[in-house]
Design a protein around this motif. Sequence first.
Motif, PDB file in Angstrom:
ATOM      1  N   SER A   1       0.788  -1.234   0.000  1.00  0.00           N
ATOM      2  CA  SER A   1       0.000   0.000   0.000  1.00  0.00           C
ATOM      3  C   SER A   1       0.815   1.277   0.000  1.00  0.00           C
ATOM      4  N   ASN A   2       2.013   1.250   0.539  1.00  0.00           N
ATOM      5  CA  ASN A   2       2.828   2.461   0.665  1.00  0.00           C
ATOM      6  C   ASN A   2       4.276   2.161   0.307  1.00  0.00           C
ATOM      7  N   ASP A   3       4.978   3.176  -0.149  1.00  0.00           N
ATOM      8  CA  ASP A   3       6.437   3.085  -0.201  1.00  0.00           C
ATOM      9  C   ASP A   3       6.900   3.439   1.200  1.00  0.00           C
ATOM     10  N   ILE A   4       7.644   2.547   1.806  1.00  0.00           N
ATOM     11  CA  ILE A   4       8.121   2.775   3.161  1.00  0.00           C
ATOM     12  C   ILE A   4       9.635   2.741   3.139  1.00  0.00           C
ATOM     13  N   HIS A   5      10.244   3.789   3.661  1.00  0.00           N
ATOM     14  CA  HIS A   5      11.702   3.863   3.738  1.00  0.00           C
ATOM     15  C   HIS A   5      12.077   3.965   5.212  1.00  0.00           C
ATOM     16  N   LEU A   6      12.842   2.981   5.649  1.00  0.00           N
ATOM     17  CA  LEU A   6      13.330   2.985   7.031  1.00  0.00           C
ATOM     18  C   LEU A   6      14.801   3.330   7.016  1.00  0.00           C
TER      19      LEU A   6
END
Length: 156
Positions: free
Chosen positions: A82-87
């Motif tokens: 659902s989302n681009d997630i950058h950690l």
Amino acid sequence: MTRNIDNMDMEALLDVMGCRTRREIINLLREEPRFVSQISKELQIGQKAIIEHLRAMEEVGILDSFFKKIERGRPRKYYNISNDIHLSVIINKNTFKVDLIEEDEAFFTSECSRLMKIETRIKKGDEKAAEELKELIRVYESLKRKAEKMLKENPL
């Protein structure tokens, strides 16, 4: 249920992604949305377990789902990223920090990381690393010229 990245619970996100099976599911879903039995078959894990993993990832906001009609039978529930997630995870003697970062920050962070890796290789005497750094400088200078031209053409 798509969540805004700003509303994500960092602890829940880290807990959910700490599971190897969940990371394998994410890898499958990068290719295309899938339904439970597809994931179960490809990973050779029971459907009940897959459903629990998907539920946990959907709750934290990593996945969303939608129903799609099929020729015969009930509509199938497909899961999708659902989302681009950058950690960003920083661990060193002076720092332990985990942050969710926006996409433009993620680019900057990855480029900084790339520079640090090149620096380490240069310190070890890797001649190819020095050439990579020179090429990177050329790219950055080109980007800088383009940005400056954009500002000239479109003053704010």
